[in-house]
Write an enzyme that holds these catalytic residues in place. Structure first.
Site, PDB file in Angstrom:
ATOM      1  N   ASP A 532     -85.705  47.865 -39.171  1.00 25.69           N
ATOM      2  CA  ASP A 532     -85.608  49.191 -39.770  1.00 25.69           C
ATOM      3  C   ASP A 532     -84.191  49.715 -39.599  1.00 25.69           C
ATOM      4  O   ASP A 532     -83.406  49.186 -38.812  1.00 25.69           O
ATOM      5  CB  ASP A 532     -86.637  50.143 -39.138  1.00 25.69           C
ATOM      6  CG  ASP A 532     -86.497  50.207 -37.623  1.00 25.69           C
ATOM      7  OD1 ASP A 532     -85.468  50.722 -37.143  1.00 25.69           O
ATOM      8  OD2 ASP A 532     -87.410  49.734 -36.915  1.00 25.69           O
ATOM      9  N   GLU A 612     -78.298  13.704 -41.691  1.00 23.16           N
ATOM     10  CA  GLU A 612     -78.653  15.128 -41.558  1.00 23.16           C
ATOM     11  C   GLU A 612     -77.540  15.902 -40.833  1.00 23.16           C
ATOM     12  O   GLU A 612     -77.219  17.030 -41.195  1.00 23.16           O
ATOM     13  CB  GLU A 612     -79.972  15.280 -40.788  1.00 23.16           C
ATOM     14  CG  GLU A 612     -81.193  14.931 -41.619  1.00 23.16           C
ATOM     15  CD  GLU A 612     -82.471  14.850 -40.787  1.00 23.16           C
ATOM     16  OE1 GLU A 612     -83.496  15.387 -41.243  1.00 23.16           O
ATOM     17  OE2 GLU A 612     -82.448  14.237 -39.686  1.00 23.16           O
TER      18      GLU A 612
END
Ligand code: DGJ
Length: 728
Positions: A532, A612
């Site tokens: 928030d 990777e």
């Protein structure tokens, strides 16, 4: 002048919007308008229908059409004839609860007001203006001061409220919403953001029903389940067209947003502290400060509205060294090790990370006290030397020597019953005398309304930050709160505790972020359970979700993007099969999705193949190349993952010269056309070149005809297209 007052009409003008209200002949403050600049007084829209069972204020005499129940009001109070949802309601000493608010005076000030003890949008003196309007209930001498901050450039208005008790006896505030917005005309839909742990902020758009609809939290935090932000859109409003209004509450505790469509199809929105877990005794002479709401509107769709919120939150809410700076690419050990680690394992992960270009090692949960599982140790913020041999300082130094920064995890507001802190201070854990407390993840919550608790946490955390070269703190919070009771308040004031908890939290954060301004604080609450604008005042980024699955993340990040800037979104590449969903997506897809945020990794790099690792090294350097565009560019949602078979977004640089389109196509389909996506926010007459294949398009073509995505084989395939404006 952004604020003008003429004949009791208050006009708040920003670059493109007008907010207007008027104190009428009876001193009632009517809301007149919020929308496009109209260049005139909008009071001609006021209507006075003769509606059955609508009462009249006494001074209206025989004027039976003048009713608080039908007029658009700027700040609605309970108990005096407006039967819609009130913004404020109080109980007086005599037990009555009427509040008859009438206009008394106003003040205009340069700069932006602040709010004691609460986060608030801030500005230099020349960047904003403040309007204070005082309304008064004469019988009780209660004053309600409406505060407005006007940010012209940003097309933003902030609102807050102070309640002052000027009478001789206490009053109880039962609800005091920060926003009350009446919209008498229009065909409105609302978008709210619901969800759950590991699936936060799912955007849901629906028509309004007659009566009240609500999005709220009573959990003591803003919560995974609903978010304190709401959009009201006129029907047909899209990302690029139509009118919409957005409101975001700068508050991290329980909140309530209610939207009421009344008997006349008028709409009222209220937003603020959740009255279900709130009541506040205001002594004679006392003042209560409500948290702030950030308000904006746009006549050009939801994309532009999001830009207003991204801009104001990034530039006028977030603070500290990292407010605008590029954040370090981090590696977090949580999904790599969970509680099973020692200093050697951490060092090994850091070593591998440093070789791939990653900037910071973050040591997550489990480094302190007796913490080998989530059943014990919270509250004992002392390094566990059985796991971190040689102590924290030595580990930090070893990591720093690799050229990496060091960050650490805390969950300050919590305590385990199996901990030294609980043994010593059982009374600091929230519980109601005579009842067993609710446990959640085996833990209890510390009473943050108790100043002794706040002081203790400040001492232990600041000691660790002072003694070690820690450059990042992950501030976690892993449960919802109930059993509200504190020894520090008398029984008739216990309902103050949920708000006092938030005030205690903010005080601690203010002290620590003030004392350690160079430390990057990342908020977290089991992922995005406290995402928030209040937390963003202290922490410029927040871990978006404990769901690191790239597919699901596109939905979470889509919803998060309506209000919160991309730099605020903590986002990591994790291992496959994903620990939350079991889904396997490619390393490219995981990278693309995590790059739409403040980027990092959360897996054991030593377990990866050399291919990777090479891909990760490439991702880190690509991210660093795009980081400024991702943080400072305008973000466009180009598809809606809830409706479309893909989630695609774009970053467009300020001068519209650099465009990065990214996304994920969910399901492959056979025998079909390639997918097309229309871009937004480009320079229509300019030419743009696809950096990869050299193809040239006009901005108009890209926005009208769109661009074809590459042919997709397989599910959850990522796309990335980089376009640059060229001078021909
Ligand atoms: C919840 C957080 O969201 C995770 O990232 C991790 O820090 C755990 N808590 C640790 O307990």
């Amino acid at each position: 002048m952004a604020i003008t007052v003429e004949n009791n009409v208050f006009s708040l003008e920003t670059e493109n919007t007008l907010y207007q209200m008027k104190a009428d002949a009876f001193g009632v403050l009517n809301h007149l308008w919020y929308g496009a600049k109209t260049g005139c007084c909008m009071d001609y829209l006021l209507d006075y229908p003769d509606v059955g069972f609508a009462g009249n204020i006494y001074e209206a005499g025989d004027l039976r059409t003048y009713s608080l129940n039908t007029l658009p009001l700027e700040y609605a109070a309970a108990g005096t004839g407006d039967f819609r949802i009130p913004a404020v309601s109080v109980t007086h000493e005599d037990g009555s609860s009427a509040l008859d608010l009438r206009f008394k005076e106003y003040h205009i000030k340069k700069g932006k007001y602040g709010i004691p003890g609460l986060p608030a949008v801030y500005a230099d003196e020349n960047e904003a203006e403040t309007l204070e309007i005082m309304l008064k209930d004469t019988a009780s001498e209660t004053e309600v001061i409406l505060l407005y901050g006007v940010f012209s450039q940003a097309d933003v208005i902030t609102r807050s409220v102070i309640v002052k008790n000027r009478g001789n006896s206490p009053i109880v505030i039962n609800r005091v919403h920060s926003l009350c917005l009446d919209m008498p005309y229009g065909d409105w839909e609302w978008i709210h953001f619901h969800g759950r742990h590991t699936m936060e902020r799912q955007a849901e758009r629906t028509s309004l029903i007659h009566g009240i609809q609500e999005s709220s939290s009573t959990r003591g935090t803003s919560s995974h389940q609903q978010n304190p932000a709401v959009l009201l859109c006129e029907r047909g409003c899209t990302e690029t067209q139509g009118f919409c209004i957005g409101a975001a509450l700068m508050y991290s505790g329980g909140f309530q947003t209610q939207v009421e469509k009344d008997q006349l199809d008028q709409v009222r929105v209220v937003m603020g502290i959740n009255p279900d877990t709130f009541a506040w005794t205001l002594e004679a002479g006392g003042s209560f400060y409500a948290p702030e709401v950030i308000l904006s509107c746009s006549g050009h769709g939801m994309g532009e509205l999001s830009h207003h919120f991204h801009d104001i939150i990034r530039n006028h809410v977030c603070r500290g060294k990292y407010k605008l700076a590029k954040r370090p690419v981090l590696i977090n050990n949580w999904e790599a090790t969970y509680f099973d680690f020692d200093d050697k394992k951490i060092e090994k992960i850091a070593k591998q990370a440093s070789e791939l270009g990653i900037d910071m090692m973050v040591l997550d949960d489990g480094w302190f006290g007796k913490r080998d599982s989530d059943t014990s140790g919270l509250g004992d913020w002392f390094v566990n030397e059985e796991k971190i041999r040689g102590g924290l300082k030595s580990l930090v130094e070893r990591i720093n020597k690799m050229g990496m920064k060091f960050g650490i995890w805390f969950e300050p507001e919590m305590v385990s019953e199996d901990s030294g802190l609980f043994q010593k201070h059982p009374e600091w854990a929230i519980r109601i005398p005579g009842r067993n407390p609710m446990r959640s993840r085996y833990q209890l919550v510390l009473d943050m309304s108790n100043t002794e608790v706040v002081e203790y946490l400040y001492q232990v955390i600041s000691k660790i930050l002072k003694e070690n070269n820690i450059e990042y703190v992950k501030w976690d919070m892993n449960r919802s709160i109930c059993d509200w009771y504190t020894e520090t308040l008398p029984k008739h004031r216990q309902m103050e505790m949920p708000h006092r908890y938030v005030l205690g939290l903010y005080e601690l954060l203010e002290r620590l972020t003030g004392e350690f301004p160079d430390v990057l604080f990342e908020g977290c609450s089991g992922g995005g359970g406290r995402f928030d604008a209040g937390m963003l005042y202290y922490c410029p980024q927040i871990w978006c979700s404990d769901d690191t699955d790239a597919h699901e993340r596109t939905f979470i990040q889509y919803g998060t993007s309506f209000f919160y800037p991309i730099s605020a979104v903590g986002s990591h590449v994790s291992a496959v099969p994903n620990h939350q969903t079991g889904r396997s997506t490619s390393i490219q897809t995981r990278g693309t999705v995590a790059m739409a945020g403040s980027f990092g990794y959360e897996l054991d790099l030593n377990k990866l193949s050399s291919e990777e690792k090479a891909e990760i090294a490439a991702q880190v350097s690509v991210y660093k190349e795009y980081q400024s565009l991702i943080y400072n560019g305008l973000y466009y949602r180009l598809s809606n993952p809830h409706d479309d078979n893909m989630s695609v977004w774009a970053f467009v640089s300020e001068k519209k010269a650099d465009v990065l389109v990214q996304g994920v196509v969910f399901r492959a389909a056979s025998n079909t056309l390639r997918r097309r996506i229309r871009l937004s926010g480009l320079d229509t007459v300019a030419k743009y070149q696809n950096v990869k294949n050299g193809y040239v398009y006009t901005g108009q073509a890209l926005m009208s005809g769109g661009i074809l995505l590459p042919e997709i084989k397989g599910d959850d395939v990522s796309v990335e297209i980089h376009l640059k404006k060229i001078e021909l």
